[in-house]
Scaffold this motif. Structure first.
Motif, mmCIF file in Angstrom:
data_model
loop_
_atom_site.group_PDB
_atom_site.id
_atom_site.type_symbol
_atom_site.label_atom_id
_atom_site.label_comp_id
_atom_site.label_asym_id
_atom_site.label_seq_id
_atom_site.Cartn_x
_atom_site.Cartn_y
_atom_site.Cartn_z
ATOM 1 N N ASN A 84 -6.930 0.751 1.153
ATOM 2 C CA ASN A 84 -7.998 1.737 1.001
ATOM 3 C C ASN A 84 -7.626 3.070 1.641
ATOM 4 O O ASN A 84 -8.031 4.128 1.155
ATOM 5 C CB ASN A 84 -9.300 1.198 1.576
ATOM 6 C CG ASN A 84 -9.849 0.039 0.761
ATOM 7 O OD1 ASN A 84 -9.531 -0.118 -0.415
ATOM 8 N ND2 ASN A 84 -10.651 -0.786 1.377
ATOM 9 N N ASP A 85 -6.853 3.040 2.721
ATOM 10 C CA ASP A 85 -6.413 4.279 3.370
ATOM 11 C C ASP A 85 -5.516 5.113 2.465
ATOM 12 O O ASP A 85 -5.419 6.329 2.635
ATOM 13 C CB ASP A 85 -5.666 3.976 4.679
ATOM 14 C CG ASP A 85 -6.604 3.536 5.798
ATOM 15 O OD1 ASP A 85 -7.835 3.693 5.648
ATOM 16 O OD2 ASP A 85 -6.098 3.018 6.814
ATOM 17 N N PRO B 68 0.815 -1.227 0.000
ATOM 18 C CA PRO B 68 0.000 0.000 0.000
ATOM 19 C C PRO B 68 0.844 1.271 0.000
ATOM 20 O O PRO B 68 0.557 2.218 -0.732
ATOM 21 C CB PRO B 68 -0.825 -0.120 1.288
ATOM 22 C CG PRO B 68 -0.884 -1.584 1.571
ATOM 23 C CD PRO B 68 0.445 -2.118 1.110
ATOM 24 N N THR C 212 -10.399 -3.100 -8.090
ATOM 25 C CA THR C 212 -11.744 -3.490 -8.511
ATOM 26 C C THR C 212 -11.654 -4.199 -9.846
ATOM 27 O O THR C 212 -10.695 -4.020 -10.590
ATOM 28 C CB THR C 212 -12.684 -2.260 -8.657
ATOM 29 O OG1 THR C 212 -12.105 -1.344 -9.602
ATOM 30 C CG2 THR C 212 -12.882 -1.548 -7.333
ATOM 31 N N TYR D 94 -6.377 4.089 -2.826
ATOM 32 C CA TYR D 94 -6.422 3.148 -3.936
ATOM 33 C C TYR D 94 -7.219 1.919 -3.528
ATOM 34 O O TYR D 94 -7.319 1.591 -2.354
ATOM 35 C CB TYR D 94 -5.013 2.729 -4.369
ATOM 36 C CG TYR D 94 -4.226 3.851 -4.971
ATOM 37 C CD1 TYR D 94 -4.421 4.240 -6.283
ATOM 38 C CD2 TYR D 94 -3.318 4.580 -4.203
ATOM 39 C CE1 TYR D 94 -3.716 5.278 -6.838
ATOM 40 C CE2 TYR D 94 -2.605 5.628 -4.749
ATOM 41 C CZ TYR D 94 -2.817 5.969 -6.070
ATOM 42 O OH TYR D 94 -2.126 7.018 -6.613
ATOM 43 N N THR D 95 -7.747 1.263 -4.521
ATOM 44 C CA THR D 95 -8.454 0.021 -4.289
ATOM 45 C C THR D 95 -8.330 -0.815 -5.539
ATOM 46 O O THR D 95 -8.015 -0.296 -6.610
ATOM 47 C CB THR D 95 -9.932 0.264 -3.914
ATOM 48 O OG1 THR D 95 -10.534 -0.962 -3.548
ATOM 49 C CG2 THR D 95 -10.705 0.884 -5.074
ATOM 50 N N THR E 250 -6.245 -4.876 3.244
ATOM 51 C CA THR E 250 -7.210 -4.156 2.406
ATOM 52 C C THR E 250 -7.518 -2.782 2.993
ATOM 53 O O THR E 250 -7.615 -1.796 2.256
ATOM 54 C CB THR E 250 -8.498 -4.980 2.246
ATOM 55 O OG1 THR E 250 -8.153 -6.248 1.661
ATOM 56 C CG2 THR E 250 -9.505 -4.285 1.360
ATOM 57 N N ALA E 251 -7.670 -2.694 4.316
ATOM 58 C CA ALA E 251 -7.913 -1.401 4.963
ATOM 59 C C ALA E 251 -6.741 -0.447 4.724
ATOM 60 O O ALA E 251 -6.943 0.740 4.434
ATOM 61 C CB ALA E 251 -8.157 -1.596 6.457
#
Length: 187
Positions: free
Chosen positions: A178-179, A103, A185, A182-183, A174-175
């Protein structure tokens, strides 16, 4: 090999069987998967890749591929096969460190997924080599005076980051992703 009748037949059978099961895949994805499988069979049997059709399990591949896709679509993924050689054990602190860096790396390079994957691959490759050096007779004299103490390396990472194992929790990772804003999909 891709121009052989055996390869084209294997790809066609796999695609049609997947379609019959209700799954559509890009032809290139299946061709790459079948090609990798045929090369592996050829390597293990010591034969030419174009001769692998009779040894290659075309019939079983659609079921395995469809099940994997089904799990993904249901939000479940196959359990990672971590801990089996040559992969490090599940609680490997260095692997957790690599996961933890994803991340941050994505955020730092502006979302360039290629650079992140490249970094992960290089770091995992080096970590795997270091992990394997204890049993690598070819590495014995190439370590230098400092040597390589894999367990000391793992203990050092754990001492610096005592909670490093949290990165094996998919929800924590994942958290953190997302912080960063970015994610991942699927379109």
């Amino acid at each position: 090999m891709r121009n052989t009748k055996a390869f084209k037949d294997a790809v066609a059978v796999t695609l049609s069987e997947l379609a019959r099961r209700g799954f559509a895949f890009h032809r290139g994805t299946i061709a790459d998967t079948v090609g990798d499988g045929m090369r592996l069979v050829a390597e293990r049997l010591g034969i030419q890749a174009r001769s692998t059709r009779k040894h290659f399990d075309v019939d079983g591949r659609p079921d395995r591929t469809a099940e994997q896709r089904r799990r993904t679509e249901e939000g479940r993924t196959a359990e990672p096969e971590i801990g089996q050689p040559p992969t490090p054990p599940v609680d490997n602190p260095e692997l957790a460190l690599i996961l933890a860096g994803v991340p941050t790396a994505l955020e730092e390079n502006g979302g360039d997924l290629y650079l992140v994957v490249l970094s992960v691959a290089v770091n995992a490759w080096m970590a795997g080599h270091i992990h394997g050096e204890d049993g690598c007779t070819g590495c014995q004299d190439k370590r230098g005076r400092a040597g390589t103490d894999w367990q000391a390396r793992m203990d050092g990472i754990t001492a610096l980051k005592p909670d490093i194992a949290k990165w094996f929790d998919r929800d924590v990772w994942t958290a953190a992703l997302n912080d960063t804003g970015y994610t991942v999909t699927r379109d």
